[in-house]
Design a protein around this motif. Sequence first.
Motif, PDB file in Angstrom:
ATOM      1  N   VAL A  26      40.529  41.262  56.240  1.00  0.00           N
ATOM      2  CA  VAL A  26      40.458  40.141  54.996  1.00  0.00           C
ATOM      3  C   VAL A  26      41.405  39.916  54.049  1.00  0.00           C
ATOM      4  CG1 VAL A  26      38.713  40.877  52.643  1.00  0.00           C
ATOM      5  CG2 VAL A  26      38.406  42.683  54.470  1.00  0.00           C
ATOM      6  N   ILE A  27      41.119  38.650  53.832  1.00  0.00           N
ATOM      7  CA  ILE A  27      41.343  37.575  53.273  1.00  0.00           C
ATOM      8  C   ILE A  27      41.057  37.002  52.398  1.00  0.00           C
ATOM      9  CG2 ILE A  27      43.203  35.214  53.355  1.00  0.00           C
ATOM     10  CD1 ILE A  27      42.679  35.480  56.446  1.00  0.00           C
ATOM     11  N   LEU A  28      41.234  37.473  51.103  1.00  0.00           N
ATOM     12  CA  LEU A  28      40.576  36.836  49.483  1.00  0.00           C
ATOM     13  C   LEU A  28      41.345  35.848  49.537  1.00  0.00           C
ATOM     14  CD1 LEU A  28      39.431  37.882  47.547  1.00  0.00           C
ATOM     15  CD2 LEU A  28      41.511  38.341  46.264  1.00  0.00           C
ATOM     16  N   ASN A  29      40.330  35.094  48.807  1.00  0.00           N
ATOM     17  CA  ASN A  29      40.751  33.271  49.124  1.00  0.00           C
ATOM     18  C   ASN A  29      40.181  32.387  47.750  1.00  0.00           C
ATOM     19  OD1 ASN A  29      41.516  30.679  50.492  1.00  0.00           O
ATOM     20  ND2 ASN A  29      39.790  30.329  50.010  1.00  0.00           N
ATOM     21  N   TYR A  30      41.081  31.846  47.141  1.00  0.00           N
ATOM     22  CA  TYR A  30      41.015  31.443  45.959  1.00  0.00           C
ATOM     23  C   TYR A  30      41.676  29.577  46.251  1.00  0.00           C
ATOM     24  CZ  TYR A  30      40.063  29.784  41.312  1.00  0.00           C
ATOM     25  OH  TYR A  30      40.109  28.675  40.094  1.00  0.00           O
ATOM     26  N   ASN A  31      40.336  29.116  46.189  1.00  0.00           N
ATOM     27  CA  ASN A  31      40.794  27.208  46.065  1.00  0.00           C
ATOM     28  C   ASN A  31      42.192  26.872  47.207  1.00  0.00           C
ATOM     29  OD1 ASN A  31      38.545  26.549  44.877  1.00  0.00           O
ATOM     30  ND2 ASN A  31      39.870  26.822  42.782  1.00  0.00           N
ATOM     31  N   GLY A  32      41.900  28.118  48.453  1.00  0.00           N
ATOM     32  CA  GLY A  32      43.425  28.344  49.580  1.00  0.00           C
ATOM     33  C   GLY A  32      42.627  27.559  50.498  1.00  0.00           C
ATOM     34  N   ARG A  33      41.969  25.933  50.508  1.00  0.00           N
ATOM     35  CA  ARG A  33      41.253  25.961  51.431  1.00  0.00           C
ATOM     36  C   ARG A  33      42.824  25.687  53.183  1.00  0.00           C
ATOM     37  NH1 ARG A  33      37.260  20.668  52.718  1.00  0.00           N
ATOM     38  NH2 ARG A  33      38.418  20.204  55.428  1.00  0.00           N
ATOM     39  N   ASN A  34      43.589  24.790  52.249  1.00  0.00           N
ATOM     40  CA  ASN A  34      44.605  24.094  53.507  1.00  0.00           C
ATOM     41  C   ASN A  34      45.577  25.381  53.409  1.00  0.00           C
ATOM     42  OD1 ASN A  34      44.763  21.719  51.881  1.00  0.00           O
ATOM     43  ND2 ASN A  34      45.992  21.429  50.450  1.00  0.00           N
ATOM     44  N   TYR A  35      45.683  26.441  52.786  1.00  0.00           N
ATOM     45  CA  TYR A  35      46.482  27.554  53.841  1.00  0.00           C
ATOM     46  C   TYR A  35      45.848  27.958  54.912  1.00  0.00           C
ATOM     47  CZ  TYR A  35      50.106  27.760  50.496  1.00  0.00           C
ATOM     48  OH  TYR A  35      51.470  27.848  49.266  1.00  0.00           O
ATOM     49  N   LEU A  36      44.156  28.205  54.841  1.00  0.00           N
ATOM     50  CA  LEU A  36      42.754  28.432  55.416  1.00  0.00           C
ATOM     51  C   LEU A  36      43.089  27.410  56.675  1.00  0.00           C
ATOM     52  CD1 LEU A  36      40.169  29.504  53.523  1.00  0.00           C
ATOM     53  CD2 LEU A  36      41.666  31.058  54.255  1.00  0.00           C
ATOM     54  N   GLU A  37      43.100  26.695  56.668  1.00  0.00           N
ATOM     55  CA  GLU A  37      43.567  25.526  57.976  1.00  0.00           C
ATOM     56  C   GLU A  37      44.737  26.004  58.326  1.00  0.00           C
ATOM     57  OE1 GLU A  37      43.259  21.680  56.306  1.00  0.00           O
ATOM     58  OE2 GLU A  37      41.132  21.593  55.861  1.00  0.00           O
ATOM     59  N   GLU A  84      37.032  37.041  40.415  1.00  0.00           N
ATOM     60  CA  GLU A  84      37.347  38.320  40.027  1.00  0.00           C
ATOM     61  C   GLU A  84      39.320  38.571  39.315  1.00  0.00           C
ATOM     62  OE1 GLU A  84      34.432  40.803  39.997  1.00  0.00           O
ATOM     63  OE2 GLU A  84      34.385  39.812  42.209  1.00  0.00           O
ATOM     64  N   GLY A  85      39.418  37.289  40.882  1.00  0.00           N
ATOM     65  CA  GLY A  85      41.098  37.792  40.558  1.00  0.00           C
ATOM     66  C   GLY A  85      41.517  39.132  42.056  1.00  0.00           C
ATOM     67  N   PHE A  86      42.648  39.128  41.990  1.00  0.00           N
ATOM     68  CA  PHE A  86      43.162  39.882  43.196  1.00  0.00           C
ATOM     69  C   PHE A  86      42.421  41.292  43.669  1.00  0.00           C
ATOM     70  CE2 PHE A  86      46.087  42.740  46.014  1.00  0.00           C
ATOM     71  CZ  PHE A  86      45.887  42.078  47.024  1.00  0.00           C
ATOM     72  N   ASP A 206      42.652  49.012  40.717  1.00  0.00           N
ATOM     73  CA  ASP A 206      42.234  49.205  38.789  1.00  0.00           C
ATOM     74  C   ASP A 206      42.212  47.253  38.641  1.00  0.00           C
ATOM     75  OD1 ASP A 206      42.371  49.299  36.607  1.00  0.00           O
ATOM     76  OD2 ASP A 206      43.911  50.103  36.319  1.00  0.00           O
ATOM     77  N   ALA A 207      40.645  47.211  38.452  1.00  0.00           N
ATOM     78  CA  ALA A 207      40.541  46.013  38.132  1.00  0.00           C
ATOM     79  C   ALA A 207      41.161  45.929  37.089  1.00  0.00           C
ATOM     80  CB  ALA A 207      38.856  45.732  38.286  1.00  0.00           C
ATOM     81  N   SER A 208      41.407  46.687  36.173  1.00  0.00           N
ATOM     82  CA  SER A 208      42.001  45.463  34.677  1.00  0.00           C
ATOM     83  C   SER A 208      43.323  45.160  35.033  1.00  0.00           C
ATOM     84  CB  SER A 208      41.881  47.056  33.822  1.00  0.00           C
ATOM     85  OG  SER A 208      43.202  48.013  33.883  1.00  0.00           O
ATOM     86  N   PHE A 209      43.787  45.226  35.934  1.00  0.00           N
ATOM     87  CA  PHE A 209      44.853  44.775  36.576  1.00  0.00           C
ATOM     88  C   PHE A 209      45.040  43.055  36.517  1.00  0.00           C
ATOM     89  CE2 PHE A 209      48.719  47.950  37.557  1.00  0.00           C
ATOM     90  CZ  PHE A 209      47.761  48.686  37.102  1.00  0.00           C
ATOM     91  N   PHE A 210      43.810  42.604  37.347  1.00  0.00           N
ATOM     92  CA  PHE A 210      43.368  41.491  37.643  1.00  0.00           C
ATOM     93  C   PHE A 210      44.149  40.660  38.437  1.00  0.00           C
ATOM     94  CE2 PHE A 210      43.714  36.715  37.663  1.00  0.00           C
ATOM     95  CZ  PHE A 210      42.214  36.355  37.818  1.00  0.00           C
ATOM     96  N   ALA A 211      45.552  40.628  38.518  1.00  0.00           N
ATOM     97  CA  ALA A 211      46.474  40.290  39.791  1.00  0.00           C
ATOM     98  C   ALA A 211      47.980  40.669  39.402  1.00  0.00           C
ATOM     99  CB  ALA A 211      46.736  38.695  39.737  1.00  0.00           C
TER     100      ALA A 211
END
Length: 357
Positions: A26-37, A84-86, A206-211
Motif C-alpha cells: 500500500v503506497i500512500l500518495n500525496y501529489n507524488g505523481r512523479n515518484y509514481l511514474e 489526512e497525513g501519513f 495514532d492519527a493525532s501524530f499526522f506524520a
Amino acid sequence: MRGLLETGCIFAKKPSILNSPSVAVVILNYNGRNYLEQFLPFVLSSTYDNYRVIVADNGSSDGSVAFLRENHPGVEILAHDVNEGFAGGYNRALKNVQADYYVLLNSDVEVTPGWIDPIISLMEQDAAIGACQPKLLSYYNRHLFEYAGAAGGWIDALGYPFSRGRIFDGLEEDQGQYDEVEEVFWASGAAMFVRSHIFHELGGFDASFFAHQEEIDLCWRMQLLGYKIMACPKSVVYHVGAGTLPRGGRKVFLNFRNNLMMLSKNMTWQERLWKLPARWVLDEISAWKGLLGGDTAFFRSIIRAHWAWWRWTCRRDGRVKPRPMSSLTGVYGGTVVWQHFVLHRTRFSQIVKKNGD
C-alpha cells in the motif's frame, strides 16, 4: 461514477505452489505523481507470487489518480478526498484492505525484485514478529544508509530515535556491518511490513501524530503487547527521502511534538517523572542554539511544538500497559546526545556495543 475502491488484480509472477501468504503493498500518495511514474514499475516487477498493489491517494491535485487509471489499470486505487497525513491516511486506507500482511511503502522508494520474499519468509517462521523492515539505502548515494530507518531503528533512554547506520544526520557507509537479521525497537515507515491483524488489534497509527514518528509509536505499542520488531537486511530498497531533516518548518514541529507525545503515552509514570523534564530542557537548549546561530524558524518550531504538546491531552492506549524502557528490545540505556555531540561518536557500533565487545 467510479467507486471509492477501484478493484485491481494480484500481480502473479508464477503459480503459487506453497499457498504463500497474501501481501498488500500500500503506497500512500500525496501529489507524488512523479515518484509514481518513476518507482511504481519497480514495485510491479516484484517476484513474490501473491501480492497486490494499492495506491491510497490523500487528495492529490497533481493528476496522480488520472495517471494511475490511464497507465496502471491493474493497480487498485483508494481515493481520499482530503490529506489526512501519513497516520490518518493509512488508517483510513487499511480499513478497506484485506491481506495477511501489509507493506506500507513510500512512493519515493525503489525496490529490488526480490525484496518481499525474505521478509515474509522471516515473519512466517515466527508468529511473534509484528513488524519488519528491509535495509534502507540512499537512492542518490547507494553506498550509504538512508536517514529514515537505515538498517533498523533504536531509541535511547530519553526517547531519541536513531538507527543501525544513522546517528542524527550522520549516515554510515554500508559495508555489510549490519547484515545480520536482528530484533530492533522500530521499523521504518518508509517500507514497513506489518501483520494486518496486529495493526488493527492496536487501532493502527495514532492519527493525532499526522506524520513523523507514528511508526515508532506503533512499534513501541507492539512491543508492549509482546511482539517483536525485526530488521531483515536480505531485503534491500533505495529511498529518496529527505536525507537530513530540513531545519525549521512543519517537519521540525511535528518531530519534536510527536516525540514528546509518544513518550507521554508509552513510558511508565516513574520514567515520565524525570525523563520528560530532561527532554524539555534538552529541546530548549537545541532551540536556543538554533536561535543564536540565526535559525529563527528552527527556534519557533520547537517552541510551538512544546506548547502544542503542553495543550495536548494524553490518550494512553488502553490495549497496552507501559513497561520500563529497559525491558524492551532496541533501547540504548544511555543518551545518544552525549555520545554523539560530546564524545563525537558517529557510528552505531561505537555507541551500542555487542556482547563481548
